[in-house]
Design an enzyme around this catalytic site. Structure first.
Site, PDB file in Angstrom:
ATOM      1  N   GLY A   1      -7.119  57.296 -31.445  1.00 38.63           N
ATOM      2  CA  GLY A   1      -7.590  56.746 -30.170  1.00 38.63           C
ATOM      3  C   GLY A   1      -6.505  55.876 -29.556  1.00 38.63           C
ATOM      4  O   GLY A   1      -6.776  54.928 -28.822  1.00 38.63           O
ATOM      5  N   GLY A   2      -5.250  56.202 -29.864  1.00 39.15           N
ATOM      6  CA  GLY A   2      -4.114  55.354 -29.512  1.00 39.15           C
ATOM      7  C   GLY A   2      -3.728  55.342 -28.038  1.00 39.15           C
ATOM      8  O   GLY A   2      -2.897  54.539 -27.615  1.00 39.15           O
ATOM      9  N   THR A   3      -4.327  56.249 -27.262  1.00 35.38           N
ATOM     10  CA  THR A   3      -3.956  56.280 -25.826  1.00 35.38           C
ATOM     11  C   THR A   3      -5.151  55.911 -24.936  1.00 35.38           C
ATOM     12  O   THR A   3      -5.110  56.084 -23.732  1.00 35.38           O
ATOM     13  CB  THR A   3      -3.473  57.700 -25.436  1.00 35.38           C
ATOM     14  OG1 THR A   3      -4.532  58.626 -25.732  1.00 35.38           O
ATOM     15  CG2 THR A   3      -2.220  58.082 -26.203  1.00 35.38           C
TER      16      THR A   3
ATOM     17  N   TYR B   1     -24.977  57.136 -31.757  1.00 33.18           N
ATOM     18  CA  TYR B   1     -23.722  56.389 -31.914  1.00 33.18           C
ATOM     19  C   TYR B   1     -23.900  55.295 -32.965  1.00 33.18           C
ATOM     20  O   TYR B   1     -23.054  55.104 -33.838  1.00 33.18           O
ATOM     21  CB  TYR B   1     -23.358  55.774 -30.564  1.00 33.18           C
ATOM     22  CG  TYR B   1     -22.092  54.980 -30.523  1.00 33.18           C
ATOM     23  CD1 TYR B   1     -22.132  53.588 -30.575  1.00 33.18           C
ATOM     24  CD2 TYR B   1     -20.867  55.612 -30.403  1.00 33.18           C
ATOM     25  CE1 TYR B   1     -20.966  52.851 -30.518  1.00 33.18           C
ATOM     26  CE2 TYR B   1     -19.690  54.866 -30.341  1.00 33.18           C
ATOM     27  CZ  TYR B   1     -19.752  53.482 -30.394  1.00 33.18           C
ATOM     28  OH  TYR B   1     -18.591  52.742 -30.332  1.00 33.18           O
TER      29      TYR B   1
ATOM     30  N   PRO C   1     -16.471  44.850 -32.227  1.00 32.63           N
ATOM     31  CA  PRO C   1     -16.261  44.222 -30.914  1.00 32.63           C
ATOM     32  C   PRO C   1     -17.551  44.159 -30.099  1.00 32.63           C
ATOM     33  O   PRO C   1     -18.436  45.011 -30.286  1.00 32.63           O
ATOM     34  CB  PRO C   1     -15.248  45.134 -30.221  1.00 32.63           C
ATOM     35  CG  PRO C   1     -14.821  46.153 -31.221  1.00 32.63           C
ATOM     36  CD  PRO C   1     -15.859  46.192 -32.286  1.00 32.63           C
TER      37      PRO C   1
ATOM     38  N   ARG D   1     -24.832  40.467 -21.565  1.00 35.42           N
ATOM     39  CA  ARG D   1     -23.775  41.083 -22.360  1.00 35.42           C
ATOM     40  C   ARG D   1     -22.646  40.086 -22.590  1.00 35.42           C
ATOM     41  O   ARG D   1     -22.409  39.209 -21.751  1.00 35.42           O
ATOM     42  CB  ARG D   1     -23.179  42.317 -21.645  1.00 35.42           C
ATOM     43  CG  ARG D   1     -24.151  43.487 -21.451  1.00 35.42           C
ATOM     44  CD  ARG D   1     -24.469  44.199 -22.749  1.00 35.42           C
ATOM     45  NE  ARG D   1     -25.314  45.370 -22.555  1.00 35.42           N
ATOM     46  CZ  ARG D   1     -26.650  45.353 -22.554  1.00 35.42           C
ATOM     47  NH1 ARG D   1     -27.294  44.204 -22.710  1.00 35.42           N
ATOM     48  NH2 ARG D   1     -27.337  46.469 -22.410  1.00 35.42           N
TER      49      ARG D   1
HETATM   50  O1  GFB Z   1     -21.806  49.323 -20.568  1.00 33.46           O
HETATM   51  P1  GFB Z   1     -23.177  49.887 -20.521  1.00 33.46           P
HETATM   52  O2  GFB Z   1     -23.348  51.247 -19.930  1.00 33.46           O
HETATM   53  O3  GFB Z   1     -23.798  49.999 -21.961  1.00 33.46           O
HETATM   54  O4  GFB Z   1     -24.088  48.809 -19.712  1.00 33.46           O
HETATM   55  P2  GFB Z   1     -24.591  48.989 -22.898  1.00 33.46           P
HETATM   56  C1  GFB Z   1     -25.355  49.211 -19.302  1.00 33.46           C
HETATM   57  C2  GFB Z   1     -26.002  48.094 -18.492  1.00 33.46           C
HETATM   58  O5  GFB Z   1     -25.338  47.978 -17.217  1.00 33.46           O
HETATM   59  C3  GFB Z   1     -27.440  48.485 -18.204  1.00 33.46           C
HETATM   60  C4  GFB Z   1     -26.251  48.358 -16.167  1.00 33.46           C
HETATM   61  O6  GFB Z   1     -28.220  47.329 -18.060  1.00 33.46           O
HETATM   62  C5  GFB Z   1     -27.298  49.218 -16.880  1.00 33.46           C
HETATM   63  O7  GFB Z   1     -28.519  49.206 -16.138  1.00 33.46           O
HETATM   64  N1  GFB Z   1     -25.488  49.084 -15.125  1.00 33.46           N
HETATM   65  C6  GFB Z   1     -25.490  48.770 -13.812  1.00 33.46           C
HETATM   66  C7  GFB Z   1     -24.663  50.129 -15.311  1.00 33.46           C
HETATM   67  N2  GFB Z   1     -24.717  49.622 -13.104  1.00 33.46           N
HETATM   68  C8  GFB Z   1     -24.169  50.472 -14.031  1.00 33.46           C
HETATM   69  C9  GFB Z   1     -23.252  51.551 -13.940  1.00 33.46           C
HETATM   70  O8  GFB Z   1     -22.760  51.927 -12.851  1.00 33.46           O
HETATM   71  N3  GFB Z   1     -22.887  52.168 -15.103  1.00 33.46           N
HETATM   72  C10 GFB Z   1     -23.387  51.790 -16.318  1.00 33.46           C
HETATM   73  N4  GFB Z   1     -22.976  52.442 -17.447  1.00 33.46           N
HETATM   74  N5  GFB Z   1     -24.294  50.773 -16.461  1.00 33.46           N
HETATM   75  C11 GFB Z   1     -23.543  50.574 -24.662  1.00 33.46           C
HETATM   76  C12 GFB Z   1     -23.977  51.550 -25.739  1.00 33.46           C
HETATM   77  O9  GFB Z   1     -24.661  49.830 -24.247  1.00 33.46           O
HETATM   78  O10 GFB Z   1     -22.606  49.641 -25.143  1.00 33.46           O
HETATM   79  C13 GFB Z   1     -22.789  52.280 -26.271  1.00 33.46           C
HETATM   80  O11 GFB Z   1     -24.932  52.463 -25.194  1.00 33.46           O
HETATM   81  C14 GFB Z   1     -21.619  51.370 -26.549  1.00 33.46           C
HETATM   82  O12 GFB Z   1     -23.168  52.978 -27.450  1.00 33.46           O
HETATM   83  C15 GFB Z   1     -21.411  50.301 -25.498  1.00 33.46           C
HETATM   84  O13 GFB Z   1     -21.737  50.795 -27.784  1.00 33.46           O
HETATM   85  C16 GFB Z   1     -20.413  49.259 -25.949  1.00 33.46           C
HETATM   86  O14 GFB Z   1     -23.834  47.741 -23.112  1.00 33.46           O
HETATM   87  O15 GFB Z   1     -26.000  48.876 -22.384  1.00 33.46           O
END
Ligand code: GFB
Length: 321
Positions: free
Chosen positions: A12-14, A139, A166, A215
């Site tokens: 995953g180096g890139t 995952y 992380p 978060r």
């Molecule tokens: O980073 P994310 O997709 O994952 O964040 P998680 C999701 C949160 O951001 C939810 C809101 O509360 C979504 O409703 N959100 C708002 C959005 N707008 C957007 C958008 O445009 N895109 C996305 N993606 N979210 C993940 C895990 O959880 O965390 C994975 O599912 C992984 O497995 C990752 O470990 C680090 O933080 O919720």
């Protein structure tokens, strides 16, 4: 290879974190370290490609970042793929590392794999104390298995194969694809597409979900420095959480507002509450890390977001969109 020389293979180096490590080692070079960064075009980590990779490079140390990763929505639609692809990839890397006498492997977990029903703050002892959030069970179980495998390689062969945990990571060279990405690159991509032909007051930017979930976010360049420290100084099989302090936790709304500010967005933010929120929170404690590195300075969130937005605007055509 001279006595004491390390050959460090980064899978995953890139990608997001791999590129950050490439930048970080330029600032803290060690003469007896040879770094090799492997991208997805070099190996897809099936048995054959993994065996060839280890035979070719003969690493003494491995930082294993390669994984099938994605944001909340991509996980929700592909849990079986996340489970199978990551299990096979991880088993091939760990087993060929062992068969080739690799001294140390650092694998990458995530704070999203902890139990959904839990007390807070989460710490390293809680990984297996109950099922993960249903949105990303594939995952999560694949990543939890790495911890089990690490303990097996230690018990049976005395290997120091360990893992880092992380919190959510962001930064340059992330995956900005709107459907596969995590929240920060997803918001950046969608907001830039909305305003690149005109940043006016009438524009409306939609954030998915309620904006209420919480978060912790670590800037990829800070995580890279901590991973190099783990490689050089941390020698336990037990996982270690690499996260910003609990006090740095932000809501998704604060993230959206910070990104809007970084783009100097002149329009309006609205929330699509019909979209999933995912885990409400996954507050992790970095007390174990702070015992080792009490004075480590994380890049201020607003600054890290601004630097990433500036990078993205300058590299939009090259970025993984
Ligand atoms: O980073 P994310 O997709 O994952 O964040 P998680 C999701 C949160 O951001 C939810 C809101 O509360 C979504 O409703 N959100 C708002 C959005 N707008 C957007 C958008 O445009 N895109 C996305 N993606 N979210 C993940 C895990 O959880 O965390 C994975 O599912 C992984 O497995 C990752 O470990 C680090 O933080 O919720």
């Amino acid at each position: 290879m001279s006595e004491g020389e390390k050959i460090i293979l980064v899978t995953g180096g890139t990608g997001l974190v791999g590129k950050a490590i490439q930048n970080a080692i330029k600032l803290s070079k060690n003469e007896n370290e040879k770094w090799i960064f492997i991208g997805s075009k070099d190996a897809d980590f099936d048995k054959r490609s993994t065996e060839k990779l280890f035979e070719k490079h003969k690493p003494t140390h491995v930082i294993h970042l390669a994984a099938m990763v994605g944001g909340l929505f991509y996980n929700m639609g592909h849990n079986l793929d996340f489970l199978r692809k990551n299990i096979h990839m991880n088993d091939n890397v760990l087993q060929f590392a062992h068969e080739n006498g690799v001294v140390k492997v650092i694998s990458c977990l995530s704070t999203c794999i902890f139990p959904d029903k839990t007390t807070y703050p989460i710490d390293e002892s809680m990984i297996h104390n109950g099922p993960p959030h249903p949105s990303n069970y594939g995952y999560s179980y694949a990543k939890r298995l790495i911890d089990i495998q690490n303990k097996g390689y230690h018990e049976q062969y005395g290997r120091i194969y360990t893992s880092i945990v992380p919190c959510n990571v962001f930064g340059p060279n992330d995956n900005f694809h709107p459907s596969a990405s995590h929240v920060i690159p997803g918001l950046m991509r969608r907001l830039y597409d909305l305003i690149k032909d005109g940043n006016t007051e009438d524009k409306v930017f939609t954030i998915l979900g309620s904006g209420k979930p919480l978060r912790q976010f670590i800037y990829s360049l800070d995580l890279a420095k901590l991973i190099i420290w783990v490689l050089r100084e941390y020698n336990s099989v037990e996982p270690i959480i690499l996260s910003v302090d609990e006090s740095q936790e932000v809501t998704i709304s604060q993230v959206a507002e910070t990104i809007a500010q970084a783009f100097n967005f002149k329009g309006k933010l609205v929330y699509d509450t019909s979209a999933a929120d995912g885990q409400y929170k996954k507050t992790a404690s970095n007390a174990k890390l702070r015992k080792y590195l009490p004075d480590f300075q994380f890049t201020p969130f607003n600054q890290a977001i601004k630097d990433t937005v500036d990078w993205y605007i300058q590299n939009y055509d090259l970025a993984r969109n």
